[in-house]
Structure formats: structure tokens, C-alpha cells
Design an enzyme around this catalytic site. Structure first.
Site, short mmCIF file in Angstrom:
data_model
loop_
_atom_site.label_atom_id
_atom_site.label_comp_id
_atom_site.label_asym_id
_atom_site.label_seq_id
_atom_site.Cartn_x
_atom_site.Cartn_y
_atom_site.Cartn_z
N GLU A 45 -47.02 23.29 101.01
CA GLU A 45 -46.30 22.30 101.81
C GLU A 45 -46.22 22.74 103.27
O GLU A 45 -46.48 21.96 104.20
CB GLU A 45 -44.85 22.14 101.29
CG GLU A 45 -44.72 21.47 99.93
CD GLU A 45 -44.71 22.48 98.79
OE1 GLU A 45 -45.36 23.54 98.92
OE2 GLU A 45 -44.07 22.20 97.75
N LYS B 92 -45.80 26.33 92.24
CA LYS B 92 -46.84 26.55 93.25
C LYS B 92 -48.22 26.58 92.60
O LYS B 92 -49.18 26.04 93.13
CB LYS B 92 -46.56 27.86 94.02
CG LYS B 92 -45.31 27.79 94.91
CD LYS B 92 -45.13 29.03 95.77
CE LYS B 92 -43.85 28.92 96.60
NZ LYS B 92 -43.63 30.00 97.55
N GLU C 145 -31.35 29.54 91.80
CA GLU C 145 -32.64 30.24 91.77
C GLU C 145 -32.40 31.71 91.39
O GLU C 145 -33.25 32.33 90.76
CB GLU C 145 -33.31 30.14 93.15
CG GLU C 145 -34.81 30.31 93.10
CD GLU C 145 -35.46 29.85 94.39
OE1 GLU C 145 -35.71 28.64 94.53
OE2 GLU C 145 -35.71 30.69 95.26
N GLY D 252 -36.64 35.26 99.73
CA GLY D 252 -36.68 34.00 100.51
C GLY D 252 -35.29 33.42 100.73
O GLY D 252 -34.89 33.10 101.85
N ARG D 253 -34.51 33.29 99.65
CA ARG D 253 -33.20 32.65 99.77
C ARG D 253 -32.16 33.57 100.39
O ARG D 253 -31.01 33.18 100.57
CB ARG D 253 -32.74 32.13 98.40
CG ARG D 253 -32.68 33.18 97.31
CD ARG D 253 -32.61 32.54 95.94
NE ARG D 253 -32.81 33.51 94.87
CZ ARG D 253 -33.98 33.94 94.43
NH1 ARG D 253 -35.10 33.52 95.01
NH2 ARG D 253 -34.06 34.79 93.42
N HIS E 83 -13.96 10.13 97.15
CA HIS E 83 -14.13 8.68 97.01
C HIS E 83 -15.37 8.36 96.18
O HIS E 83 -15.82 7.22 96.17
CB HIS E 83 -14.23 8.04 98.40
CG HIS E 83 -12.99 8.26 99.21
ND1 HIS E 83 -11.96 7.36 99.23
CD2 HIS E 83 -12.61 9.31 99.97
CE1 HIS E 83 -10.99 7.84 100.01
NE2 HIS E 83 -11.36 9.02 100.46
N LYS F 158 -42.56 33.20 104.20
CA LYS F 158 -42.65 34.61 103.83
C LYS F 158 -44.10 34.96 103.45
O LYS F 158 -44.65 35.93 103.93
CB LYS F 158 -41.70 34.89 102.66
CG LYS F 158 -41.72 36.31 102.17
CD LYS F 158 -40.61 36.55 101.16
CE LYS F 158 -40.80 37.90 100.47
NZ LYS F 158 -39.74 38.20 99.51
#
Ligand code: G6Q
Length: 546
Positions: free
Chosen positions: A212, A512, A353, A267-268, A384, A206
Site C-alpha cells: 500500500e 501482506k 495487534e 511498528g505500533r 448519544h 519500517k
């Protein structure tokens, strides 16, 4: 005390909680044969069974009063209507406009955003068609066989989860890969399996400033140029998705391959925008539009269904019931569908978030708990592993169970066995096993006396553990769109009651900033500034061991 905890609806729920806290769901089911009919809803071939919750008619009525007191219907209209409800960033939150299939305009500050949305969908269609039918080829003339999405957080988890979920719809000749981690192993392991001549990179960011992503994108670019021996190759092997068109052009991405979105897309919440380009490439634009259609169907339900017949509203309120009144810390989800294996990870970001906030919309510290910790795993794998704690541990863990009526890959009895496991878990979590039942079982196994009595407490299950069950026909694009939008709106409902802003993420921004400060000190020991003793020593350790 805050306004919320002092409010009549909250106080009424506290009193009601004290009255109902120790009532067992066994009793509730025993007393009310209509319980399933009363506490289940069906919408667009999605069944929502919430009857295995610690609720009665009064609970639902009081929870709805809480939502009304928070003016939820007004907030829903404000969100859909393009108000700047993300108040700390002064932005609208209009992921719903990205999947608006109604033809209705959506104004932001008086300007309809729909023409831009439809224009970018058109570019995504042209580009994805061209790549899929071999019209857009690599620099050496070969067809593209592999897409590598480089992005992180919201620019990774959504499209990755959707691609995994829709694997049965993927083209045979195109594979998709997601590189997010700054650990170079992620990029290297991915590229080692690929041929530069047939690989297309999508840099998804964005802001186009995320360390990264930009670092991975630069390394990918160097790999490509080295393999193909020509800088010009970048033009046919790199596309970008961003709101920062200046930065994509600086990076050297061919403007024809740049897909834009807008600051009113969080973003999400962005998989519905051009961030969904890898989805369109992988399963085709028609399928991507079916995904949008499913989300739009859920949007219409959320916007128009009465609160007590509204699936996201009820799910959100049940979360508040457990988190704030039963003091549950966590909320789990168990999809009994292999293709949904990234759904819990995606949902963690969406929920935690958004609702991981400690001040309300006015900046006042809240005196009630907000977002629950979200976790989960595929059923039946989770059974399990950690289900033991849910059945017999000391904590109350409300859970969502999701399952399809049809598998994409029918095989013998697999589906029936899977569904039997799913149903058996929710039944056992609700019923538990009393001491009398456990004693009878042990006796039937031939145990008696002190041996039986010693084992007995370990064989007792308290039950009364709440679950929601969501059943859908098949995990197709429409259904997946509905499910994702359902959880988005559930999160929104909770944020409205808690009076917090679910659309900012200052905690992510902090990460960041901090890494940017330490990086120069790792590059050059001399530049180290003063930190706390632990951080300074860890920086020294780095220099001593490199
Ligand atoms: C999402 C968050 C965060 C963000 C990533 C990537 O809502 O803001 O997860 O998506 O940090 O950001 P960019 O897309 O700007 O690279």
C-alpha cells in the site's frame, strides 16, 4: 489445563471471583468511605481513579500475586534492559530507549543504542527546523506548506493520532496530511487540495516493502514530477523513514532526507522514533521532545513504582480480572477531549495487534482468553450512540473515561457541561437505578397502575458496570506522552501474565503475503490458479465486471 490456569494465584482469583461476583459496587461504596482514597493514584498531575471497579482489598492483593507469580518485575527489567524478549523475531523491544531522557546507556548485545537514537533525533531537529523556518524549500524555491505522510498501520496511526492531539501546538503555516489507504481516493482527495510546489512527502515504512505504502508513494512521486515537470524535484519533495536504507535509496530518495530506525522498534511502538517526523514538523522538535519526556516519566513510574501503586500494572490487571474471570469480551475507552479523536483507533492497533495471540511464548495453545476487543469513541458523542448497550445490554463492558481539567479552547460553559457528562456516566454505570427508584420517578411523573408496571422493567438499570477515570491537567505534549506510554505498558503487563509475545504480528504478515498472490490473477485472467470455489468465483466476477 495450562500452568497459568492451574497456578495458585489464578485458582485463588477464581474462588474470590465466585465470592464477589454478585456484590454490587453500591454496597462497596456504602461500606467503605475510604474507597476512593484507597483505589486512586496520582502521578505527575494524572489522576487514576479505579474505585468504580468490582474489586476490594483482597482482589487487588490477589491480582498483584498473579503479577508476581508471572515475574512481572523481571520482565519489566528485561524489556528496559534490551533483552530479545520478542522471541519469535529474535528482537529486543526498546521503544523505551527512544524516549530515554535519563542519560543512562541502553545496551543491545553489549552495544549502547543511545548514541544512534540521539543522532537521529538531531537529524530530525535539523530537518524539521529547516522546513519550518523556510530554509528547506521546494524545487521552485517556495516554502513548504503541506506535509503528506504516506504510511500504514504503525507507520500511520501513531503519528496521525499525535498530530491530531497536539493541533493547538501546530505552526500556522504548515499543515499535515496522512495517506494510508490503498484505495486511490485517499491519495487523490488529499492531493487535489495541494500545490506540488509547496508539498513535502514523507514515505514512512519500517520495511519499505509494504504494498500500500510503496504504491501510494509511487503515485505521489508521479504526481509531483508531472506537476513540476522535472525528476530532480523529487530530491527536495521526498523524505523517507525506514529501517531499510537500501530500499529507500533504490526508490530514489535523497540520502540526506532519509531517517533511520532499527529492528528493535515495533511498528505500533514506533511513533517515538523517526516515524514521528511528521509530528516534529507539525508541532516543532521541542514539542516532540516534550512528548518523549512525558513517555519517559511514565516509563520511570512503571519501572520503579511498587506493583500496587503502579498505574499501568493496575490497569493491566483489571483488564485480566474482567476478561478472564468475568468473561468480558471487550474493553472500551472514551476520551472526553476532541483532540483525542484518533486515540481509540490508535489503541485498537496497539492492544489488539499486541495481545491478539492464541499460543504462548513456547508455542502452546492457550486455554484462557487473551487480548480483549478494544473499541471506543469520543465522549460525549458515544453517549448519544451506543452507551445504551453498556447501560442496559446483557454484556459486561469495562470502560476507561479520560478527561482534561482544562480545555485548549475555553468557551462559556462547554467544559463544565462536558465534565458533568463524563462524571454522570461513570456514576450512573456504577449505581444503576433500582426498581424502587424507577417506580418513585414514574409515580412523580404521574404514572400509576398497569401503565407504570409495564414501563417499570425498561426503566431499571442494573449498574455495577466498571469504569476507570483518568483525569489530566491539559492535553499537552508531556501529558500525551504519558498517556500513550501508560497504555503501551498496560498491554505489556497483560502479555506477561498471559505468557504471550506482544511484539510480533504474524497475522498482519499473512495479509501482506496473501494479497501478493492474488494480484497477478486480477491483472491477468489467464494466470488464475485454483482457489476455493468462493475466491475463484470472486476473481471471475472481477474479470466479468471490469
Ligand atoms: C505494526 C504492524 C503493522 C505495520 C504496517 C506497516 O506493529 O507491524 O501495522 O506497522 O504493516 O509496515 P511498514 O512500516 O513496514 O510499512
Amino acid at each position: 489445563m495450562s500452568k497459568l490456569t492451574e497456578s495458585p494465584a489464578w485458582q485463588a482469583l477464581r474462588l474470590h471471583h465466585a465470592a464477589i461476583e454478585n456484590v454490587h459496587m453500591r454496597q462497596m461504596f456504602g461500606e467503605d468511605p475510604a474507597r476512593f482514597r484507597k483505589f486512586s493514584l496520582e502521578f505527575d498531575r494524572l489522576l487514576f481513579d479505579y474505585s468504580k471497579n468490582r474489586i476490594n482489598d483482597q482482589t487487588v492483593r490477589l491480582l498483584i500475586e498473579l503479577a508476581e507469580q508471572a515475574r512481572l518485575p523481571v520482565w519489566i527489567e528485561r524489556m528496559f534492559g534490551g533483552d530479545r524478549i520478542n522471541n519469535t523475531e529474535h528482537r529486543a523491544a526498546l521503544h523505551t530507549a527512544l524516549r530515554n531522557r535519563s542519560g543512562r546507556p541502553v545496551p543491545v548485545d553489549g552495544k549502547d543504542v543511545m548514541p544512534d537514537v540521539l543522532r537521529v533525533l538531531g537529524s530530525m531537529r535539523r530537518f524539521s527546523d529547516a522546513v519550518r523556518n523556510g530554509e528547506h524549500r521546494g524545487h521552485t524555491g517556495k516554502a513548504i506548506t503541506d506535509i503528506v505522510n504516506i504510511g500504514i498501520g504503525g507507520s500511520d496511526l501513531g503519528p496521525q493520532m499525535v498530530c491530531e492531539s497536539l493541533k493547538p501546538y501546530a505552526a500556522d503555516n504548515l499543515d499535515v496530511h496522512f495517506v494510508s489507504n490503498i484505495d486511490s481516493s485517499h491519495l487523490t482527495d488529499t492531493l487535489n487540495r495541494l500545490d506540488a510546489e509547496t508539498t513535502l512527502f514523507i514515505v514512512s515504512s519500517k520495511t519499505f516493502t509494504t504494498q500500500e505504502t510503496i504504491t501510494n508513494a509511487r503515485s505521489a512521486r508521479a504526481w509531483l514530477v508531472e506537476r513540476l515537470g522535472n525528476e530532480h524535484a523529487v530530491a527536495r519533495h521526498f523524505a523517507a523513514v525506514s529501517t531499510n536504507l537500501e530500499a529507500t535509496s533504490k526508490f530514489g530518495i535523497n540520502p540526506e532526507n532519509v531517517f533511520e530506525f532499527w529492528d528493535w522498534v515495533g511498528g505500533r511502538y514506533s511513533l517515538w522514533s523517526a516515524i514521528g517526523l511528521p509530528i516534529a514538523l507539525y508541532v516543532g522538535m521541542d514539542r516532540f521532545e516534550e512528548l518523549l519526556g512525558g513517555a519517559h516519566a511514565m516509563d520511570e513510574h512503571f519501572r520503579h513504582a511498587p506493583l500496587d501503586k503502579n498505574i499501568p500494572v493496575l490497569m493491566g490487571l483489571l483488564g485480566i480480572w474482567y476478561g478472564n474471570f468475568f468473561k468480558a469480551d471487550t474493553n472500551t475507552m472514551f476520551p472526553y477531549d476532541q483532540h483525542l479523536h484518533r486515540f481509540p483507533a490508535y489503541l485498537q492497533q496497539l492492544d489488539m495487534e499486541s495481545n491478539g495471540k492464541r499460543v504462548d511464548r513456547d508455542g502452546q495453545t492457550v486455554d484462557y482468553d487473551t487480548g480483549l476487543i478494544v473499541w471506543g469513541e469520543l465522549g460525549s458523542n458515544g453517549q448519544h450512540a451506543f452507551f445504551q448497550l453498556i447501560h442496559q445490554g446483557t454484556r459486561l463492558i469495562p470502560s476507561d473515561f479520560l478527561a482534561p481539567m482544562h480545555s485548549h479552547h475555553p468557551l462559556g460553559e462547554h467544559h463544565a457541561i462536558m465534565m458533568a457528562n463524563c462524571y454522570a456516566q461513570t456514576e450512573a454505570l456504577m449505581l444503576g437505578k433500582t426498581a424502587e427508584e424507577a417506580r418513585a420517578e414514574l409515580k412523580a411523573q404521574g404514572l400509576q397502575g398497569a401503565t407504570l408496571e409495564a414501563l417499570l422493567p425498561h426503566k431499571v438499570f442494573p449498574g455495577n458496570k466498571p469504569t476507570n477515570t483518568l483525569l489530566f491537567d491539559r492535553l499537552d505534549p508531556h501529558t500525551l506522552g504519558m498517556l500513550i506510554a501508560l497504555y503501551e505498558h498496560k498491554v505489556f503487563v497483560q502479555s506477561v501474565v498471559w505468557n504471550i509475545n506482544p511484539f510480533d504480528q504474524w497475522g498482519v504478515e499473512l495479509g501482506k503475503q496473501l494479497a501478493g498472490k492474488i494480484l497477478p490473477e486480477l491483472r491477468d485472467a489467464a494466470s488464475a490458479s485454483s482457489h476455493d470455489a468462493s475466491t475463484s468465483s470472486l476473481i471471475d466476477y472481477y474479470h466479468q465486471h471490469r
